[in-house]
Design a protein around this motif. Structure first.
Motif, PDB file in Angstrom:
ATOM      1  N   VAL A 103       6.487  11.406  -0.478  1.00 49.95           N
ATOM      2  CA  VAL A 103       5.146  11.513  -1.058  1.00 49.95           C
ATOM      3  C   VAL A 103       4.868  12.949  -1.496  1.00 49.95           C
ATOM      4  CG1 VAL A 103       2.684  11.418  -0.503  1.00 49.95           C
ATOM      5  CG2 VAL A 103       4.173   9.522   0.137  1.00 49.95           C
TER       6      VAL A 103
ATOM      7  N   SER B  90       0.828  -1.211   0.000  1.00 53.29           N
ATOM      8  CA  SER B  90       0.000   0.000   0.000  1.00 53.29           C
ATOM      9  C   SER B  90       0.859   1.256   0.000  1.00 53.29           C
ATOM     10  CB  SER B  90      -0.930   0.004   1.213  1.00 53.29           C
ATOM     11  OG  SER B  90      -1.874  -1.038   1.123  1.00 53.29           O
ATOM     12  N   GLN B  91       1.931   1.233   0.778  1.00 54.18           N
ATOM     13  CA  GLN B  91       2.824   2.393   0.808  1.00 54.18           C
ATOM     14  C   GLN B  91       3.520   2.604  -0.534  1.00 54.18           C
ATOM     15  OE1 GLN B  91       5.058   1.197   4.409  1.00 54.18           O
ATOM     16  NE2 GLN B  91       4.498   3.189   5.280  1.00 54.18           N
TER      17      GLN B  91
ATOM     18  N   SER C 116       1.038   9.288  -5.560  1.00 53.87           N
ATOM     19  CA  SER C 116       1.111  10.673  -5.100  1.00 53.87           C
ATOM     20  C   SER C 116       1.459  11.639  -6.229  1.00 53.87           C
ATOM     21  CB  SER C 116       2.151  10.801  -3.983  1.00 53.87           C
ATOM     22  OG  SER C 116       3.445  10.467  -4.447  1.00 53.87           O
TER      23      SER C 116
ATOM     24  N   ASN D  46       2.358   1.821  -3.475  1.00 55.96           N
ATOM     25  CA  ASN D  46       1.378   2.400  -4.392  1.00 55.96           C
ATOM     26  C   ASN D  46       1.011   3.828  -4.001  1.00 55.96           C
ATOM     27  OD1 ASN D  46       0.322   0.360  -6.536  1.00 55.96           O
ATOM     28  ND2 ASN D  46       0.540  -0.852  -4.667  1.00 55.96           N
ATOM     29  N   GLU D  47       1.143   4.146  -2.709  1.00 57.02           N
ATOM     30  CA  GLU D  47       0.905   5.517  -2.258  1.00 57.02           C
ATOM     31  C   GLU D  47       1.972   6.453  -2.837  1.00 57.02           C
ATOM     32  OE1 GLU D  47      -1.621   8.104  -0.247  1.00 57.02           O
ATOM     33  OE2 GLU D  47      -1.788   5.932  -0.408  1.00 57.02           O
TER      34      GLU D  47
ATOM     35  N   TRP E  10      -4.500   7.878 -10.998  1.00 52.82           N
ATOM     36  CA  TRP E  10      -4.451   7.691  -9.556  1.00 52.82           C
ATOM     37  C   TRP E  10      -5.364   6.537  -9.135  1.00 52.82           C
ATOM     38  CZ3 TRP E  10      -8.282   8.323  -5.744  1.00 52.82           C
ATOM     39  CH2 TRP E  10      -7.816   8.278  -4.420  1.00 52.82           C
TER      40      TRP E  10
ATOM     41  N   LYS F 164      -4.835   2.605  -7.076  1.00 50.42           N
ATOM     42  CA  LYS F 164      -5.666   2.105  -5.985  1.00 50.42           C
ATOM     43  C   LYS F 164      -6.316   0.773  -6.347  1.00 50.42           C
ATOM     44  CE  LYS F 164      -5.026   5.371  -3.007  1.00 50.42           C
ATOM     45  NZ  LYS F 164      -4.306   5.061  -1.734  1.00 50.42           N
TER      46      LYS F 164
END
Length: 482
Positions: free
Chosen positions: A128, A70-71, A78, A73-74, A406, A410
């Motif tokens: 980010v 998740s991080q 971003s 992909n964050e 974006w 997700k």
């Protein structure tokens, strides 16, 4: 004779329009270089999830990061936070102050921020924010190019010029293997130092060589300036004054179906493209088991194909329109259908049989190869229907596509969070097939090549498609002006 030779200028060998084409090609190559460098570097930046505690400690000492999926992909997603915010303002600013400042300034700022990436990476949240700022800088660049084309490129040659924007695919193709090599040679930090430095050098050359219009260029010949300005004035105005409205006709733009045909089709197409650009390295690593060097090399193959098709299709489109064998509307619809429907089929094949590396590489290469034809389809269409407001409209289209980009990070994160296997990736491929298919149908229904009424205060040629005009040259022979 020697004196005459010494007085010859570089403009005797290469035209200002050719210089513009070269710089735009390189600009979009380096534009995507600054965007996708992280997608390959992040594979080496992260500590493997199956690493032992002892290995984790050692890797952290080597400047590796203990990020979750998740991080990761964050960080990748971003970029789009900032990218979305400057799309429409960037296009409008290019119409007002010129594309030279908007495109060049965005590239320079993004390059400087890229060099700071290794330092920012020591703190996840700082990284980010920095990637969001890179997106903020690059968001204004893409919609700034149609206004540049409207002033420099005659209408019957604009498909070929818009194909230069697909050099972004070439940039991705070259960046992936180069980054893989740099990582294996000197670590992931080197990727950001090298790509940032390249972007700064290009920015300096851009501000030195490029100007917003032929009339502003200090080194252009009178012959070249007259040829460009005459063709644009005659073909867009049909020999009459083609005055740009003083105010942005926002209501007319927002209620125009052909405008939404471009926006929606672009959003769907780029959603698919961003998904592949950002996630293909991860898919190849997790599912196809490629090492990082092969990952970069094999990931690059689809983008070479995309650029090749962009050039071929755009050349064909301009030739068909100029000859009169196809109207602008038919040309745009034919090439858009080709560019979106065939990739939809390819994604279906990938979902069914893409578990083997040979099939996957072939399918992705073919899908992006076919999709390159968008330059001859909807991508050039904004200059057909509203050249005076092409930056604003393209900014709107890129805003939707950026949101879609974006969303794609997700979607992939949710679907592959607990299991990154071919079984879970099949859902992603079916989503891409559906998006491509929807784009095809939507553009066929609402797309057109007709100049829209809101483009100009002079309505004498509104609703007519651009056609090659005839003019008398000084030698008395009649010929097409484009």
């Amino acid at each position: 004779m020697a004196t005459a030779t010494t007085r010859r200028r570089w403009s005797d060998f290469i035209t200002c329009r050719q210089v513009l084409n070269i710089m735009v090609i390189l600009g979009f190559m380096f534009n995507y270089m600054l965007r996708v460098n992280l997608t390959i570097a992040v594979v080496d930046m992260m500590i493997p999830t199956n690493a032992t505690e002892e290995t984790r400690v050692k890797l952290m000492e080597q400047n590796k990061f203990n990020w979750t999926t998740s991080q990761k992909n964050e960080v990748l997603g971003s970029f789009f936070w900032g990218y979305i915010l400057t799309e429409i303002p960037g296009g409008r600013m290019a119409e007002i102050v010129g594309a030279r400042k908007v495109f060049g300034g965005g590239m320079l700022l993004a390059s400087l921020l890229t060099i700071l990436t290794p330092v920012a990476s020591t703190n996840f949240y700082v990284l980010v924010v920095l990637r969001a700022l890179v997106g903020l800088a690059l968001g204004a660049t893409w919609p700034s190019m149609p206004p540049m084309a409207a002033k420099w490129i005659p209408p019957m040659e604009r498909s070929k010029f818009m194909a230069n924007m697909m050099a972004s695919a070439l940039g991705a193709a070259l960046t992936l293997p180069v980054c893989g090599f740099l990582i294996s040679l000197s670590g992931w930090e080197c990727v950001f130092y090298v790509t940032g430095a390249v972007g700064i050098v290009w920015s300096i050359l851009w501000f030195t060589l490029i100007y917003d219009s032929p009339s502003q260029h200090p080194r252009i010949t009178e012959v070249e300036k007259y040829e460009i300005e005459t063709k644009i004035a005659q073909m867009e105005g049909g020999g009459t004054k083609n005055a740009k409205p003083e105010k942005l006709p926002l209501k007319e733009i927002l209620t125009c179906a052909p405008v939404w045909a471009i926006i929606v089709t672009h959003g769907c197409s780029v959603f698919c493209y961003f998904t592949v650009v950002n996630q293909l390295p991860t898919y190849m690593k997790d599912v196809l088991q490629f090492n990082i060097k092969n990952n970069g090399l094999l990931s690059s193959l689809p983008y070479f194909g995309k650029y090749l098709m962009a050039v071929l299709a755009s050349y064909a489109a301009d030739k068909l329109r100029k000859s009169g064998r196809m109207s602008t509307t038919v040309t745009r619809k034919v090439f858009t259908t080709f560019a979106c429907s065939l990739p939809a089929i390819m994604m279906g094949i990938q979902a069914l049989w893409g578990k083997t590396s040979a099939i996957s590489v072939t399918v992705f290469t073919c899908a992006l190869f076919f999709n390159g034809a968008v330059t001859a389809g909807y991508l050039s269409n904004v200059l057909d229907i509203a050249p005076n407001f092409s930056g604003t409209i393209f900014g709107m289209a890129n805003t939707l596509s950026s949101i879609a980009g974006w969303v794609s990070t997700k979607v992939v994160a949710v679907i592959t969070e607990t299991e990154s296997t071919f079984r879970t990736w099949r859902y992603i491929f079916w989503i891409l097939a559906g998006a491509y298919a929807f784009a095809t149908v939507f553009y066929l229904v609402f797309g057109t090549g007709k100049l829209q009424k809101f483009n100009s205060v002079d309505t004498t040629v509104q609703g007519k498609e651009l056609q090659p005009l005839k003019t008398k040259y000084e030698n008395g022979k009649e010929a097409d002006i484009a």
